[in-house]
Design a protein around this motif. Structure first.
Motif, mmCIF file in Angstrom:
data_model
loop_
_atom_site.group_PDB
_atom_site.id
_atom_site.type_symbol
_atom_site.label_atom_id
_atom_site.label_comp_id
_atom_site.label_asym_id
_atom_site.label_seq_id
_atom_site.Cartn_x
_atom_site.Cartn_y
_atom_site.Cartn_z
ATOM 1 N N VAL A 336 0.963 -1.086 0.146
ATOM 2 C CA VAL A 336 -0.003 0.025 0.058
ATOM 3 C C VAL A 336 0.990 1.297 0.106
ATOM 4 O O VAL A 336 0.851 2.398 -0.716
ATOM 5 C CB VAL A 336 -1.101 0.012 1.442
ATOM 6 N N ALA A 337 1.875 1.189 0.739
ATOM 7 C CA ALA A 337 2.843 2.508 0.840
ATOM 8 C C ALA A 337 3.586 2.628 -0.488
ATOM 9 O O ALA A 337 3.659 3.535 -1.094
ATOM 10 C CB ALA A 337 3.941 2.139 1.894
ATOM 11 N N ASN A 338 3.774 1.420 -1.324
ATOM 12 C CA ASN A 338 4.404 1.486 -2.584
ATOM 13 C C ASN A 338 3.384 2.348 -3.592
ATOM 14 O O ASN A 338 3.819 2.937 -4.433
ATOM 15 C CB ASN A 338 4.903 0.178 -3.107
ATOM 16 N N TYR A 339 2.239 1.797 -3.545
ATOM 17 C CA TYR A 339 1.094 2.230 -4.646
ATOM 18 C C TYR A 339 0.966 3.581 -4.085
ATOM 19 O O TYR A 339 0.679 4.499 -5.019
ATOM 20 C CB TYR A 339 -0.021 1.275 -4.432
ATOM 21 N N SER A 340 0.949 4.228 -3.047
ATOM 22 C CA SER A 340 0.577 5.432 -2.561
ATOM 23 C C SER A 340 1.582 6.297 -2.947
ATOM 24 O O SER A 340 1.405 7.262 -3.419
ATOM 25 C CB SER A 340 0.723 5.527 -0.860
ATOM 26 N N ILE A 341 3.143 5.747 -3.061
ATOM 27 C CA ILE A 341 4.038 6.695 -3.619
ATOM 28 C C ILE A 341 3.825 6.856 -4.874
ATOM 29 O O ILE A 341 4.216 7.812 -5.502
ATOM 30 C CB ILE A 341 5.341 5.806 -3.141
ATOM 31 N N ILE A 342 3.459 5.732 -5.825
ATOM 32 C CA ILE A 342 3.295 6.000 -7.154
ATOM 33 C C ILE A 342 2.214 7.148 -7.422
ATOM 34 O O ILE A 342 2.514 7.930 -8.227
ATOM 35 C CB ILE A 342 2.749 4.638 -7.748
ATOM 36 N N ILE A 343 1.056 6.824 -6.842
ATOM 37 C CA ILE A 343 0.106 7.888 -6.898
ATOM 38 C C ILE A 343 0.763 9.619 -6.639
ATOM 39 O O ILE A 343 0.317 10.319 -7.410
ATOM 40 C CB ILE A 343 -1.030 7.687 -6.002
ATOM 41 N N GLY A 344 1.410 9.645 -5.433
ATOM 42 C CA GLY A 344 2.062 10.726 -4.960
ATOM 43 C C GLY A 344 3.038 11.251 -5.914
ATOM 44 O O GLY A 344 2.656 12.686 -6.256
ATOM 45 N N LYS A 345 3.774 10.333 -6.647
ATOM 46 C CA LYS A 345 4.758 10.872 -7.531
ATOM 47 C C LYS A 345 4.172 11.496 -8.850
ATOM 48 O O LYS A 345 4.492 12.427 -9.511
ATOM 49 C CB LYS A 345 5.901 9.733 -7.807
ATOM 50 N N GLU A 346 3.117 10.714 -9.153
ATOM 51 C CA GLU A 346 2.288 11.117 -10.427
ATOM 52 C C GLU A 346 1.501 12.356 -10.279
ATOM 53 O O GLU A 346 1.395 13.180 -11.150
ATOM 54 C CB GLU A 346 1.397 10.048 -10.821
ATOM 55 N N ALA A 347 1.332 12.729 -8.959
ATOM 56 C CA ALA A 347 0.632 13.951 -8.685
ATOM 57 C C ALA A 347 1.503 15.151 -8.538
ATOM 58 O O ALA A 347 1.075 16.143 -8.100
ATOM 59 C CB ALA A 347 -0.425 13.534 -7.300
ATOM 60 N N LYS A 348 2.753 14.753 -8.627
ATOM 61 C CA LYS A 348 3.940 15.930 -8.340
ATOM 62 C C LYS A 348 4.126 16.402 -6.942
ATOM 63 O O LYS A 348 4.257 17.686 -6.900
ATOM 64 C CB LYS A 348 3.651 16.997 -9.388
ATOM 65 N N LEU A 349 3.652 15.439 -5.980
ATOM 66 C CA LEU A 349 3.959 16.027 -4.675
ATOM 67 C C LEU A 349 5.485 16.046 -4.335
ATOM 68 O O LEU A 349 6.233 15.405 -5.014
ATOM 69 C CB LEU A 349 3.394 14.998 -3.696
ATOM 70 N N ASP A 350 5.738 17.037 -3.411
ATOM 71 C CA ASP A 350 7.131 17.152 -3.151
ATOM 72 C C ASP A 350 7.777 16.234 -2.285
ATOM 73 O O ASP A 350 6.991 15.311 -1.768
ATOM 74 C CB ASP A 350 7.451 18.556 -2.625
ATOM 75 N N LYS A 351 9.026 16.144 -2.147
ATOM 76 C CA LYS A 351 9.505 15.089 -1.642
ATOM 77 C C LYS A 351 9.252 14.810 -0.038
ATOM 78 O O LYS A 351 9.288 13.855 0.369
ATOM 79 C CB LYS A 351 11.188 15.146 -1.669
ATOM 80 N N GLU A 352 9.208 15.908 0.540
ATOM 81 C CA GLU A 352 8.955 15.862 2.026
ATOM 82 C C GLU A 352 7.357 15.303 2.120
ATOM 83 O O GLU A 352 7.042 14.417 3.184
ATOM 84 C CB GLU A 352 8.970 17.186 2.491
#
Length: 507
Positions: A336-352
């Motif tokens: 779930v953490a991996n998939y959440s990171i995929i979505i977050g990166k696609e949404a251009k969320l910042d590193k923090e």
């Protein structure tokens, strides 16, 4: 507190005062008075008497002011049951003490000596005890101002050194008995700029002006003409000296303040977590300071990296430990953490934000600790009553994290843990939030959690194929899941053929 330290402080102040007074009043003032005037033995005795009487008056007045200035410090060392306010007042007064010393020298010290001396000298000249012009009294007062200025410079720097043991004692006392660290508070009572400027002016101008006055008396006593021309020349030299003193002090201050400002800026960045190096462009003692600062930053970076690795490992280990309760959901939190990171990166969320999202997703099911094994590990479908109980795990998880310290580090993780089962149409739980009222992490993790739940095996069913799970998410956009984040996930998964159970996204 240790009264011995206070007594030693008073002894040091007294020694400094005697030394400064001897240097300024006797070493300069008396020397100036008795070596430039051609006077008789009787007049010398008269002048000595005037000086002694004036000194007695000066000391009497100055002691009363000194006792007032020292009172808050003395209270801190002799009062029983000290409060933090007593310590804070003593600490501030100690920092101000060198400046108060200057005020005493230009106040009771100067006027306590000069005014009585001027009055007695006037009476002595008027009654014939001194054969001097009356305007000498005014010149003597000007000279006394110069002497007081030099004395204040000496006393200021001597007092600055003397107060250090007192400051350290007060700091230790406040930290030990009140858990307050005064050392973390800045104290600015006299800027370096003013300190350098005033010192430079007195050090450069004082000898010249004193020499000019002494020469004037010598010319007068020897009946040498051209005094007007002499003072025109002397005033010009003094003005040029003052200008050079001010300009030199300005250059010196800029040379000192630049590296200090760089270090201060660096410290402020460290306070907000920005560990940046400073360029070493200096060839004096500041080079060692900058080098030491950069070494400190390197050490902090290494420790920060180690702490980050340890914390990341802790979150991952905790997630795996939670999943280990149920062999059928092993690895669920990590996926779930991996998939959440995929979505977050696609949404251009910042590193923090991505880092906080990953931690929140790893702990999203931590509330299941509070669910009975008979329900959590049940083979087969849950009853309505059992399902209602397991629906409490987001709230339980949020409550658990709210107890973890430091609170400010855990607070950003709680919304995702608490609201990852909310639905975009408002039919989810625990609070039935709707649309963008659902926190960001909750909306992202809802998609990731649902996808992994659909594609993972259960005791009562096998995990569904990836394409079917993606089609369900497609149908649920705007109702069960946030349409924006659901679409980002769908596009990514459709463009990347992977086996969800074996997928390992770097985190």
């Amino acid at each position: 507190m240790n009264k011995k330290i206070y007594k030693q402080f008073i002894v040091v102040l007294f020694k400094n005062y005697i030394f400064g007074s001897f240097m300024a009043v006797f070493g300069i003032g008396a020397l100036f008075m008795f070596t430039t005037l051609d006077i008789s033995v009787q007049e010398t005795i008269t002048l000595l008497t005037i000086l002694i009487v004036s000194l007695v008056i000066m000391i009497t007045v100055e002691i009363s002011v000194f006792l007032k200035h020292i009172r808050p410090i003395k209270t801190a060392f002799y009062k029983e049951n000290l409060t933090i306010d007593d310590l804070r007042e003593a600490y501030k007064q100690t920092h101000r003490f060198p400046l108060l010393t200057v005020y005493r020298i230009f106040g009771p010290h100067l006027f306590g000596l000069a005014l009585p001396a001027m009055l007695i000298s006037y009476i002595s000249i008027h009654n014939g005890f001194l054969d001097l012009p009356f305007y000498y009294i005014g010149i003597a007062f000007g000279a006394s101002v110069l002497v007081a200025g030099m004395h204040s410079v000496i006393e200021f720097f001597l007092s600055t050194n003397a107060i250090k043991p007192i400051l350290m004692t007060l700091q230790n006392e406040s930290l030990a008995n009140h858990d307050v660290d005064f050392a973390h508070q800045s104290h600015l009572y006299l800027s370096i700029q003013r300190k350098i400027l005033l010192s430079a002016i007195f050090i450069s101008v004082f000898p010249l002006l004193l020499f000019s006055l002494a020469t004037h008396f010598r010319f007068t006593e020897a009946s040498i003409p051209l005094l007007a021309e002499y003072w025109s020349w002397a005033v010009f030299v003094l003005i040029v000296s003052i200008i050079f003193a001010i300009y030199g002090a300005y250059l010196l201050y800029n040379n000192i303040s630049e590296p200090i400002q760089k270090l201060e800026d660096g410290m402020q960045k460290i306070q907000i977590g920005q560990l940046t190096y400073q360029n070493d462009v200096y060839s004096d003692e500041f080079s060692r300071l900058i080098s030491g600062y950069n070494q400190m930053v390197s050490g902090l970076k290494r420790k920060d990296q180690i702490n980050t690795q340890l914390l990341d490992s802790l979150f991952t280990t905790l997630a795996l430990a939670l999943d280990a309760r149920d062999t059928y959901t092993a690895g669920h939190s990590v996926r779930v953490a991996n998939y959440s990171i995929i979505i977050g990166k696609e949404a251009k969320l910042d590193k923090e934000t991505l880092d906080l999202l990953r931690k929140s997703a790893l702990l999203h099911d931590i509330g299941k600790i509070g669910i009975k094994d008979s329900i959590l590990l049940k083979d087969g479908r849950l009853t309505d009553e059992e399902y209602n109980e397991i629906k409490n795990h987001p709230v339980i998880g949020a409550n658990i994290l709210s107890q973890v310290q430091p609170k400010e580090e855990m607070d950003p993780l709680i919304p995702g843990v608490k609201y990852h089962h909310e639905r975009y149409d408002g039919l989810g739980y625990p609070e039935g939030l709707k649309g963008e009222d659902i926190p960001l992490f909750g909306r992202i993790m809802a998609v990731a959690d649902a996808y992994d739940a659909m594609t993972s095996d259960r005791p009562y069913r096998n995990g569904m194929p990836i394409n079917k799970a993606l089609s369900i998410i497609e149908e649920g956009k705007g109702t069960q899941w946030d349409p924006y984040f659901a679409e980002l996930f769908l596009l990514y998964m459709k463009n990347n053929t992977i086996d969800s159970k074996n997928y390992k996204q770097p985190v």
